[in-house]
Write a protein that holds these residues in place. Structure first.
Motif, short mmCIF file in Angstrom:
data_model
loop_
_atom_site.label_atom_id
_atom_site.label_comp_id
_atom_site.label_asym_id
_atom_site.label_seq_id
_atom_site.Cartn_x
_atom_site.Cartn_y
_atom_site.Cartn_z
N PHE A 155 0.75 -1.20 -0.14
CA PHE A 155 -0.08 -0.01 0.25
C PHE A 155 0.82 1.54 0.06
O PHE A 155 0.53 2.31 -0.76
CB PHE A 155 -1.00 0.03 1.18
CG PHE A 155 -1.92 1.11 1.22
CD1 PHE A 155 -2.88 1.15 0.23
CD2 PHE A 155 -1.88 2.23 2.02
CE1 PHE A 155 -3.97 2.15 0.28
CE2 PHE A 155 -2.49 3.18 2.32
CZ PHE A 155 -3.85 3.14 1.18
N TYR A 156 2.20 1.23 0.78
CA TYR A 156 2.80 2.50 0.69
C TYR A 156 4.37 1.96 0.24
O TYR A 156 4.69 0.77 -0.12
CB TYR A 156 3.22 2.53 2.23
CG TYR A 156 2.21 3.00 3.00
CD1 TYR A 156 1.58 4.25 3.09
CD2 TYR A 156 1.56 2.14 4.02
CE1 TYR A 156 0.51 4.79 3.88
CE2 TYR A 156 0.32 2.43 4.92
CZ TYR A 156 0.02 3.83 4.79
OH TYR A 156 -1.08 4.09 5.55
N GLY A 157 5.00 3.05 -0.39
CA GLY A 157 6.06 3.02 -1.02
C GLY A 157 7.43 2.41 0.02
O GLY A 157 8.15 1.56 -0.24
N ARG A 158 7.37 2.81 1.45
CA ARG A 158 7.97 1.94 2.29
C ARG A 158 7.42 0.70 2.76
O ARG A 158 6.27 0.63 2.74
CB ARG A 158 8.38 2.98 3.28
CG ARG A 158 8.70 4.47 3.30
CD ARG A 158 8.61 5.44 4.31
NE ARG A 158 9.45 4.83 5.43
CZ ARG A 158 9.53 5.38 6.56
NH1 ARG A 158 8.72 6.30 7.25
NH2 ARG A 158 10.34 5.01 7.48
N ILE A 159 8.27 -0.11 3.55
CA ILE A 159 7.73 -1.57 4.03
C ILE A 159 8.43 -1.63 5.29
O ILE A 159 9.75 -1.36 5.53
CB ILE A 159 8.10 -2.60 3.27
CG1 ILE A 159 7.24 -2.71 1.72
CG2 ILE A 159 7.55 -4.03 3.69
CD1 ILE A 159 7.79 -3.69 0.64
N GLY A 160 7.70 -1.69 6.31
CA GLY A 160 8.34 -2.06 7.87
C GLY A 160 8.85 -3.29 7.72
O GLY A 160 8.65 -4.27 6.94
N ASP A 161 9.93 -3.37 8.75
CA ASP A 161 10.88 -4.47 8.69
C ASP A 161 9.96 -5.67 9.22
O ASP A 161 8.88 -5.85 9.82
CB ASP A 161 12.00 -4.27 9.87
CG ASP A 161 13.06 -5.37 9.58
OD1 ASP A 161 13.31 -5.98 8.59
OD2 ASP A 161 13.89 -5.30 10.51
N PHE A 162 10.63 -7.10 8.69
CA PHE A 162 10.00 -8.24 9.06
C PHE A 162 10.58 -8.83 10.34
O PHE A 162 11.89 -8.72 10.42
CB PHE A 162 9.93 -9.20 7.94
CG PHE A 162 9.44 -8.85 6.66
CD1 PHE A 162 8.16 -8.29 6.68
CD2 PHE A 162 10.09 -8.35 5.58
CE1 PHE A 162 7.49 -7.96 5.53
CE2 PHE A 162 9.62 -7.83 4.35
CZ PHE A 162 8.16 -7.65 4.58
N ASP A 163 9.92 -9.64 11.07
CA ASP A 163 10.69 -10.26 12.21
C ASP A 163 11.51 -11.57 12.05
O ASP A 163 12.31 -11.82 12.83
CB ASP A 163 9.51 -10.54 13.48
CG ASP A 163 8.97 -9.02 13.82
OD1 ASP A 163 9.42 -8.18 13.85
OD2 ASP A 163 7.69 -9.33 14.40
N SER A 164 11.19 -12.10 11.12
CA SER A 164 11.85 -13.35 10.55
C SER A 164 11.89 -13.67 9.10
O SER A 164 10.99 -12.74 8.37
CB SER A 164 11.14 -14.44 11.37
OG SER A 164 9.58 -14.59 10.74
N LYS A 165 12.81 -14.30 8.66
CA LYS A 165 12.71 -14.91 7.22
C LYS A 165 11.36 -15.44 6.65
O LYS A 165 10.79 -15.04 5.94
CB LYS A 165 13.76 -15.96 6.98
CG LYS A 165 13.96 -16.22 5.57
CD LYS A 165 15.07 -17.20 5.44
CE LYS A 165 15.30 -17.44 3.87
NZ LYS A 165 15.46 -16.35 3.00
N GLU A 166 10.82 -16.04 7.73
CA GLU A 166 9.43 -16.89 7.36
C GLU A 166 8.41 -15.44 7.10
O GLU A 166 7.49 -15.76 6.19
CB GLU A 166 8.71 -17.65 8.42
CG GLU A 166 9.60 -19.02 8.58
CD GLU A 166 10.80 -18.93 9.53
OE1 GLU A 166 11.11 -17.74 9.87
OE2 GLU A 166 11.57 -19.76 9.65
N GLU A 167 8.28 -14.48 7.70
CA GLU A 167 7.45 -13.50 7.68
C GLU A 167 7.76 -12.77 6.56
O GLU A 167 6.87 -12.35 5.61
CB GLU A 167 7.43 -12.35 8.74
CG GLU A 167 6.65 -12.44 9.85
CD GLU A 167 6.63 -11.26 11.04
OE1 GLU A 167 7.36 -10.24 10.48
OE2 GLU A 167 6.27 -11.32 12.02
#
Length: 901
Positions: free
Chosen positions: A781-793
């Motif tokens: 939805f946005y140009g930025r993407i919040g970090d992921f907590d794990s590789k699976e996420e």
């Protein structure tokens, strides 16, 4: 002054401070507590960097708050947290350091003003005394023993070459009584003058501070990162250091950033005017005229809203002039003032000059009760040169005009800070009044936009990744040149033309030369990066024939127009994304369910539950050892005996602040007063505390003297016990209200209460940096993407984006945690559940499209996530098909497949 209502992000900052202070006592050291607290808050623990010259385990942390975020109020509110949760004492000394004398005077005035929100925040710590350095040099022991004392001073006042500093270390008869009846331990900690047998202990303010172990608050801390500044602080043996700044040092002497507020949070909480609409114009007179036109348009909108009942607003223009230079004609403040008066008919009384020579702003403050914001004040234009007076603040400032092509970094940062603040810290009805404006004399829009973004990062404390969307072009034709503003979402097609002659590229400026390539075999010129009109003119001068020059100009126009293809996100396109939330029926009306306290539950304290547990007694026993002489550890590597910082601090404070001899009734009264629990009646709280205290005093080794000495620790234990009992009552009521047989009559999920993902209110604490792999996300939805907590996420996000590219999902968003105004949540009895992803599913246009919430859980956390599954399932059930919820593990994407069908 009206009551101050804190913003949610400000409450979260203070929650983080309290959590860190509590962890300092619960874990082996403040350094370990810092990493553990940041991991719990932000799901990634930050390393702790001790300050050189200080004890390695001294609590030292930084709050990063952008311009306009309310740093001073946060500092004032933190004083009570320092006393209660870190020092665990009733009174303390706070050394409040500011960067300059004007800021010192402004801070002192606000902290002493009994109707100011800053003073009200301080008073939560109990009786307070606010002093300047001169007043502190004759402070009495009675003042320190009966109030929390805040000493406001500039950092420069403690530099050796300053006369003020020398007085801090000089002996004073007025301070002699502070040194009566000191223990040997206390005397050994004092500074001394002279050498050998001639050494004496001066009765100095410095030694008073060393005895009292001040907690240090450093405002605008990025200005204090020198070795000398740290050495100065260390001499006072501080109990801790808290920095507040928009731009912490993260490299040379790294600050320990405990909590970082993003500009998007301020935008979501209506604290600042964003985005900044930028317009460049090479002709300075036209640039000024455009700014005047914009101000008039804003003024009309403000007047219309005012007639409809909105607060008074008079938009201001801040104009940065060029400095005067001998023998050279410049756009100095006199020339700009004449331009406004002569060519735009601006009355002279609507213009104020604020330069080194002219003190117009000071006169305005003297002439009008509300200063420049006073409705009677006529001023609409402020002309400055370098920077405005420190401490001057007027949210009416809307437009920045720079005649100096943003060459003075300090001035631009400061003026931007003035322009960003939102009037009254609340949005206006007209969208144009919720934005800021910048007009710059420049031929190169892209370069100017880049400079402005740099200034927002370096001076206002914005994140590098968020400034791209917060500085936007006011004109469509200039927006196409702003490649940086669309980083990662723009495709530039090279433009190749055949020329009848070889251009003389050596005669072309290097920045232009770097954007083109000549192929001698094919006689072709390729423009790889869009050229501005000025750059095209410079390049066309490198050929002789008019035909070749015309071809270059035409190709350059193509390079900055049709050769550029922008990829815009749904947020940029203005797509609305609203997600229905849980609502609770309270007195017949649906109310957003964002706090379990709104539940109707029977809650009272029973004296039968009032008894210290075995853990309580163990903590009290450990605390007594600290009070009697500190806890020592042995370093296994060296065999040396080492004193731990906090136990030593508690001992020192216990030696200075001698507890009064209270009886059981007075002690119980103090404990009740310091146990804020608005849901309880005073009588039930008093009965509970009296019963708990009576039980404690019956036990071996406990008496009133010891209880009085440990009253802050007892308060902490009682608070934890009451919180636990209340949580049990809330959980029972929560279960009945949301999952009882008649829950459907009390709980609903409708669009009446929906969370809106606003276009410019996405503020990840960390952006995804590719650490789990790279993927070209096209449907976020946005140009930025919040970090992921794990590789699976991360892999789950990739799977969702692929489904979106295939048309099964319109778009998705990485939902954030604890980012107020940016995050969708479902309320639980003991906190909030933030699903990892929210997806807008495809569907017909004649009815609302379904929303899918996806949560990925590692197998090790699956069992502990039962509450999340229950509330997610209830949300989906009550939405009558509008919302769907899936919790996955082990990469079982088929669970999402079912929800998509």
């Amino acid at each position: 002054m009206s009551a101050f209502t804190p913003k949610r992000y400000q409450e979260q900052v203070l929650d983080s401070v309290q959590a860190y202070f509590q962890a300092c006592h619960e874990l082996p050291s403040p350094s370990i507590a810092f990493t553990a607290t940041t991991e719990r808050l932000w799901e990634r623990g930050n390393p702790y960097y001790p300050l050189s010259g200080f004890p390695s385990d001294m609590p030292y942390f930084c709050l990063r708050v952008p311009t306009g975020g309310g740093k001073t109020w946060l500092a004032a509110k933190s004083v009570q947290l320092v006393n209660t949760h870190l020092l665990r004492c009733e009174h303390s000394v706070i050394l409040w350091l500011v960067p300059s004398k004007p800021i010192r005077e402004q801070t002192l005035k606000a902290l002493k003003n009994r109707v100011h929100p800053y003073h009200a925040a301080l008073r939560e710590a109990g009786p307070i005394s606010v002093l300047d350095l001169d007043e502190a040099k004759s402070i009495t022991r009675a003042t320190l023993d009966t109030s929390t004392t805040i000493i406001v001073a500039t950092r420069q006042a403690f530099q050796v070459e300053e006369e003020e500093c020398r007085k801090v270390y000089q002996s004073s008869g007025a301070l002699m009584h502070h040194f009566d009846n000191l223990s040997p331990t206390q005397r050994d900690a004092l500074l001394r003058d002279g050498e050998g047998t001639e050494r004496t202990t001066p009765y100095s303010l410095a030694n008073v501070l060393r005895l009292r172990r001040p907690f240090v608050i450093v405002d605008e801390a990025h200005n204090s990162r020198t070795e000398l500044a740290f050495d100065m602080l260390a001499r006072f043996r501080p109990s801790g250091v808290m920095e507040l700044t928009a731009t912490p040092d993260l490299e040379r002497t790294p600050s320990n950033v405990l909590h970082s507020v993003c500009a998007a949070e301020l935008k979501a909480e209506e604290m600042i005017k964003l985005p900044v609409l930028l317009q460049t114009e090479p002709n300075w007179q036209q640039c000024l005229a455009d700014a005047i036109g914009r101000r008039e348009a804003l003024h009309q909108l403000a007047a219309e809203e005012c007639r409809a009942g909105a607060p008074y607003l008079r938009p201001l223009v801040l104009i940065q002039s060029e400095p005067r230079r001998a023998g050279v004609e410049t756009l100095d403040f006199e020339r700009l003032k004449n331009e406004l008066i002569s060519n735009h008919n601006i009355p002279a009384n609507e213009i104020v000059l604020a330069t080194g020579e002219e003190k117009g702003l000071e006169q305005i403050e003297a002439d009008y009760p509300l200063g420049i914001a006073d409705p009677v004040c006529p001023v609409k234009f402020v002309i400055t040169q370098k920077a405005l007076a420190e401490g001057w603040d007027c949210p009416f400032a809307y437009i920045l005009v720079s005649m100096a092509s943003l060459s003075s970094a300090t001035a631009v940062e400061q003026l931007l800070g003035r322009v960003l603040r939102q009037p009254g810290a609340s949005h206006r009805q007209a969208k144009a009044l919720n934005q800021s404006y910048a007009f710059v004399v420049s031929r190169n829009f892209a370069e100017t936009a880049g400079t402005l973004r740099d200034r927002l990062v370096a001076g206002a404390g914005f994140e590098k990744r968020e400034v791209a969307e917060f500085v936007t072009a006011a004109q469509t034709e200039q927006a196409r040149l702003d490649l940086e503003g669309h980083a990662g979402r723009v495709m530039v097609r090279p433009v190749t033309i055949t020329l009848p002659e070889k251009p003389d590229l050596k005669s072309v400026p290097k920045p232009v030369r770097d954007k083109v390539r000549w192929d001698g075999k094919l006689n072709t010129l390729t423009i790889s990066t869009p050229l501005t009109e000025d750059e095209a003119e410079a390049l066309s001068a490198s050929v002789q024939s008019a035909t070749a020059a015309a071809a270059i100009v035409q190709a350059a126009e193509v390079s900055r127009t049709t050769a550029i293809e922008f990829f815009q996100t749904p947020a940029e396109l203005g797509v609305r994304f609203g997600v229905p939330q849980l609502a609770l029926r309270v007195q017949g009306e649906l109310t957003l369910f964002d706090d379990p306290e709104v539940l109707d539950y029977p809650w009272d304290l029973s004296p039968y539950d009032a008894a210290p547990t075995a853990d309580d007694l163990s903590l009290l026993g450990a605390g007594l050892k600290v009070a009697e002489g500190g806890v020592i550890d042995v370093d296994n590597a060296s065999g040396r005996v080492m004193a731990r910082f906090l136990p030593e601090l508690q001992r020192d404070l216990g030696l200075v602040y001698q507890p009064e001899h209270w009886d059981a009734i007075r002690l119980a009264t103090w404990l009740c007063r310091n146990l804020p629990e608005p849901s309880l009646t005073h009588a039930s709280k008093q009965a509970f505390v009296a019963a708990w205290l009576t039980d404690l005093l019956r036990r071996d080794g406990f008496n009133l003297g010891r209880a009085n000495l440990q009253k802050f620790l007892i308060r902490h234990l009682l608070e934890a016990r009451i919180r636990d009992l209340r949580q049990q009552a809330v959980s029972k009521a929560y279960q009945q209200a949301l999952f009882g047989s008649d829950a459907a009559s009390r709980v609903a999920v409708t669009d009446q209460h929906a969370f809106e993902f606003h276009a410019q209110a996405y503020a990840p604490s960390r952006d995804y940096d590719g650490r789990f792999g790279h993927f070209d996300f096209r449907k976020h939805f946005y140009g930025r993407i919040g970090d992921f907590d794990s590789k699976e996420e991360f892999e789950c996000a990739c799977w969702l984006d692929i489904q979106a590219q295939q048309g099964r999902i319109e778009f998705w968003v990485r939902n954030l945690v604890r980012r107020e105004g940016c995050s969708f949540f479902l309320q639980k009895a003991d906190g909030r559940f933030y699903p990892d992803f929210l997806c807008q599913l495809s569907g017909s246009t004649d009815q609302p499209k379904a929303i899918l919430a996806v949560e990925y859980k590692g197998a090790d956390r699956w069992n502990s996530a039962e509450d999340d599954r229950l509330i997610g399932g209830l949300w989906a059930k009550l939405s009558e098909g509008r919302c769907r919820f899936v919790m996955l593990k082990d990469k079982r994407w088929d669970g999402i497949e079912e929800a998509l069908n």
